[in-house]
Design a protein around this motif. Structure first.
Motif, PDB file in Angstrom:
ATOM      1  N   LEU A   1      43.206  64.154  11.077  1.00 16.86           N
ATOM      2  CA  LEU A   1      44.059  64.547   9.963  1.00 16.86           C
ATOM      3  C   LEU A   1      45.519  64.645  10.383  1.00 16.86           C
ATOM      4  O   LEU A   1      46.424  64.237   9.642  1.00 16.86           O
ATOM      5  N   TRP A   2      45.756  65.180  11.573  1.00 12.09           N
ATOM      6  CA  TRP A   2      47.139  65.267  12.064  1.00 12.09           C
ATOM      7  C   TRP A   2      47.723  63.872  12.293  1.00 12.09           C
ATOM      8  O   TRP A   2      48.895  63.630  11.990  1.00 12.09           O
ATOM      9  N   ARG A   3      46.904  62.970  12.842  1.00 15.88           N
ATOM     10  CA  ARG A   3      47.398  61.604  13.041  1.00 15.88           C
ATOM     11  C   ARG A   3      47.717  60.936  11.706  1.00 15.88           C
ATOM     12  O   ARG A   3      48.732  60.240  11.576  1.00 15.88           O
ATOM     13  N   ALA A   4      46.852  61.151  10.718  1.00 16.63           N
ATOM     14  CA  ALA A   4      47.109  60.575   9.393  1.00 16.63           C
ATOM     15  C   ALA A   4      48.370  61.179   8.772  1.00 16.63           C
ATOM     16  O   ALA A   4      49.167  60.473   8.129  1.00 16.63           O
ATOM     17  N   LEU A   5      48.581  62.474   8.973  1.00 16.45           N
ATOM     18  CA  LEU A   5      49.771  63.122   8.427  1.00 16.45           C
ATOM     19  C   LEU A   5      51.039  62.567   9.072  1.00 16.45           C
ATOM     20  O   LEU A   5      52.060  62.380   8.404  1.00 16.45           O
ATOM     21  N   THR A   6      50.979  62.299  10.373  1.00 17.60           N
ATOM     22  CA  THR A   6      52.133  61.724  11.065  1.00 17.60           C
ATOM     23  C   THR A   6      52.531  60.380  10.448  1.00 17.60           C
ATOM     24  O   THR A   6      53.712  60.138  10.158  1.00 17.60           O
ATOM     25  N   ALA A   7      51.540  59.522  10.247  1.00 18.24           N
ATOM     26  CA  ALA A   7      51.826  58.216   9.635  1.00 18.24           C
ATOM     27  C   ALA A   7      52.307  58.383   8.191  1.00 18.24           C
ATOM     28  O   ALA A   7      53.220  57.669   7.741  1.00 18.24           O
TER      29      ALA A   7
ATOM     30  N   VAL B   1      53.932  67.484  14.355  1.00 18.84           N
ATOM     31  CA  VAL B   1      52.754  67.294  13.499  1.00 18.84           C
ATOM     32  C   VAL B   1      51.673  66.509  14.237  1.00 18.84           C
ATOM     33  O   VAL B   1      50.821  65.876  13.617  1.00 18.84           O
ATOM     34  N   ALA B   2      51.703  66.570  15.564  1.00 22.22           N
ATOM     35  CA  ALA B   2      50.679  65.881  16.355  1.00 22.22           C
ATOM     36  C   ALA B   2      49.438  66.740  16.567  1.00 22.22           C
ATOM     37  O   ALA B   2      48.388  66.244  16.964  1.00 22.22           O
ATOM     38  N   GLY B   3      49.547  68.035  16.304  1.00 20.27           N
ATOM     39  CA  GLY B   3      48.398  68.916  16.503  1.00 20.27           C
ATOM     40  C   GLY B   3      48.695  70.307  15.996  1.00 20.27           C
ATOM     41  O   GLY B   3      49.852  70.664  15.703  1.00 20.27           O
ATOM     42  N   ALA B   4      47.650  71.131  15.906  1.00 17.55           N
ATOM     43  CA  ALA B   4      47.802  72.480  15.354  1.00 17.55           C
ATOM     44  C   ALA B   4      48.659  73.365  16.241  1.00 17.55           C
ATOM     45  O   ALA B   4      49.380  74.244  15.746  1.00 17.55           O
TER      46      ALA B   4
ATOM     47  N   ARG C   1      44.802  69.948  22.669  1.00 14.35           N
ATOM     48  CA  ARG C   1      43.873  68.872  23.006  1.00 14.35           C
ATOM     49  C   ARG C   1      42.784  68.730  21.954  1.00 14.35           C
ATOM     50  O   ARG C   1      42.006  67.780  21.977  1.00 14.35           O
ATOM     51  N   GLY C   2      42.708  69.704  21.047  1.00 16.77           N
ATOM     52  CA  GLY C   2      41.740  69.610  19.958  1.00 16.77           C
ATOM     53  C   GLY C   2      40.315  69.699  20.425  1.00 16.77           C
ATOM     54  O   GLY C   2      39.431  69.073  19.884  1.00 16.77           O
ATOM     55  N   ALA C   3      40.043  70.493  21.462  1.00 19.68           N
ATOM     56  CA  ALA C   3      38.676  70.554  21.966  1.00 19.68           C
ATOM     57  C   ALA C   3      38.467  71.865  22.694  1.00 19.68           C
ATOM     58  O   ALA C   3      39.407  72.495  23.168  1.00 19.68           O
ATOM     59  N   LEU C   4      37.224  72.266  22.767  1.00 16.18           N
ATOM     60  CA  LEU C   4      36.813  73.400  23.584  1.00 16.18           C
ATOM     61  C   LEU C   4      36.269  72.831  24.873  1.00 16.18           C
ATOM     62  O   LEU C   4      35.315  72.060  24.869  1.00 16.18           O
TER      63      LEU C   4
END
Length: 409
Positions: A16-22, A66-69, A254-257
């Motif tokens: 979603l963040w990648r889509a928002l960037t574009a 806007v690349a990540g939370a 990093r979007g991960a645990l």
């Protein structure tokens, strides 16, 4: 042992963040194109040129935000929304009154939706509703009155952003549930592994001390009693659950645990040459154990060969414990094209119906963990056939390409 970072949970937000960037870049270009196509109709085009210069610089400069939370902070969201609201309100100063009354687009046009969507992805539907409300008020102020087009555009942005925010919240809850399920699965597997090792060593010794101490009497009987009490306590602990300690690092960027775990280097184990199963089973042969094996080597992956041999050892331990000191056992190794089958048979009294389930309920997990658990972990199966008065037969089957679940993850 090696330390290896293992990603347990991938974030569904990252796409979603990648889509928002574009989206932000494309809608910025779209807004500029709309102005270029109609710049002659603007009452004060220099106001629009100044705003679009700021908008272009802001959009490109804040792409990392806007690349990540983690990078999309509350302060950035506030400034970003302010840029969008300013563009909406500046439309009256830049555009002609006739175009505004005819429903012409605002200066930022649909770029404004990107600012609202950032609120939705970052904070969920409540944040999205708040940002949408401010955008709606700004549009009404810019138009000077309610109109069908204004209400339509505002509702479209509001509904879309709230829906996306709600979906993000549901996805986060699902991720937390999945992460917890993975933790429970990992803890269960570690408990079973420890239970197998304990059953194959400590519990066997405590049981032997209890039997020998009771037979000798005196102080030895007291020692045997203590050993029996410790055996019961240890079985209860094993059956109750042993959760492995883990070091947790949450990096939302990093979007991960990510968990750092210590584990055997399975990749090196897989790269090693196959083991001949016969060499691992030969030590079990003796006066009361007959080993029948093929004349050619029986190659298996190292871990699969070790676990299969350990399961055979556990089956023979059960023969010695439950079939009596005079019982005989036979080990038959069959090398089939797609699997290796090892059968352990004895001439003991057999297992009464329901005894295995009762033993498992009492914490005696020899068959459940030391045999079936080992085979399950390497992708194999264990079948037990017992007829009272006719002995017990355990068939262990391992696929030819078995490498173990740990290696496959």
């Amino acid at each position: 042992m090696v330390e290896r970072e293992r990603v347990m949970r991938m974030s569904v937000e990252q796409p979603l963040w990648r889509a928002l960037t574009a989206y932000r870049v494309l809608t910025m270009l779209y807004a500029v194109a709309l102005f270029v196509a109609a710049h002659d109709d603007f009452a004060r085009p220099w106001v629009a040129v100044g705003y679009f210069s700021v908008l272009a610089v802001w959009t490109l400069a804040t792409l990392p935000k806007v690349a990540g939370a983690a990078s999309c902070t509350k302060r950035f969201l506030a400034v970003d929304l302010a840029v969008a609201l300013t563009g909406i309100l500046l439309t009256r100063a830049a555009d002609a009154a006739e175009r505004i009354s005819d429903g012409g687009p605002t200066l930022p046009s649909i770029w404004t939706a990107g600012a609202v969507l950032a609120f939705a992805i970052k904070g969920g539907w409540r944040w999205a509703a708040f940002a949408s409300l401010l955008v709606g008020v700004a549009n009404v102020v810019q138009r000077g009155a309610f109109s069908r087009d204004t209400v339509h555009n505002v509702l479209l942005v509001c509904i879309a952003s709230i829906a996306i925010g709600y979906v993000v919240e549901v996805a986060r809850a699902s991720e937390r549930t999945l992460a917890r399920a993975l933790e429970i699965e990992a803890a269960t597997r570690e408990r079973e592994r420890l239970a197998r090792d304990i059953h194959d060593s400590v519990l066997q010794v405590l049981a032997m001390v209890q039997r020998r101490g009771t037979a000798l009497g005196g102080e030895a009987a007291e020692l045997g009693k203590l050993a029996g009490e410790q055996e019961v306590a240890l079985r209860s602990l094993v059956a109750g659950g042993l959760a492995p300690a883990s070091r947790v690092s949450e990096d939302t960027a990093r979007g991960a645990l990510v968990r750092v775990v210590e584990e055997p280097d399975d990749l090196a184990d897989e790269a090693a040459a196959p083991r001949d199963l016969r060499t691992l089973l030969t030590p079990y042969a003796g006066a009361q154990v007959t080993l029948s094996e093929p004349g050619a080597p029986v190659p298996l992956a190292p871990r699969a060969a070790r676990e299969l041999a350990a399961a055979v050892g556990a089956a023979l331990d059960n023969v010695r414990r439950h079939a009596g000191p005079g019982a005989r056992a036979w080990i038959l190794v069959e090398d089939e094209p797609d699997a290796v089958v090892v059968t352990v048979r004895d001439d003991g009294p057999g297992i009464p119906e329901g005894r295995l389930a009762q033993a498992e309920g009492e914490g005696r997990l020899g068959v459940a963990l030391s045999i079936r658990g080992r085979l399950r972990d390497i992708g194999g199966t264990a079948e037990l056939i017992s007829v009272p008065g006719q002995g017990t037969e355990v068939e262990l089957r391992v696929p030819r390409d078995a490498r173990g679940r740990t290696a496959q993850r």
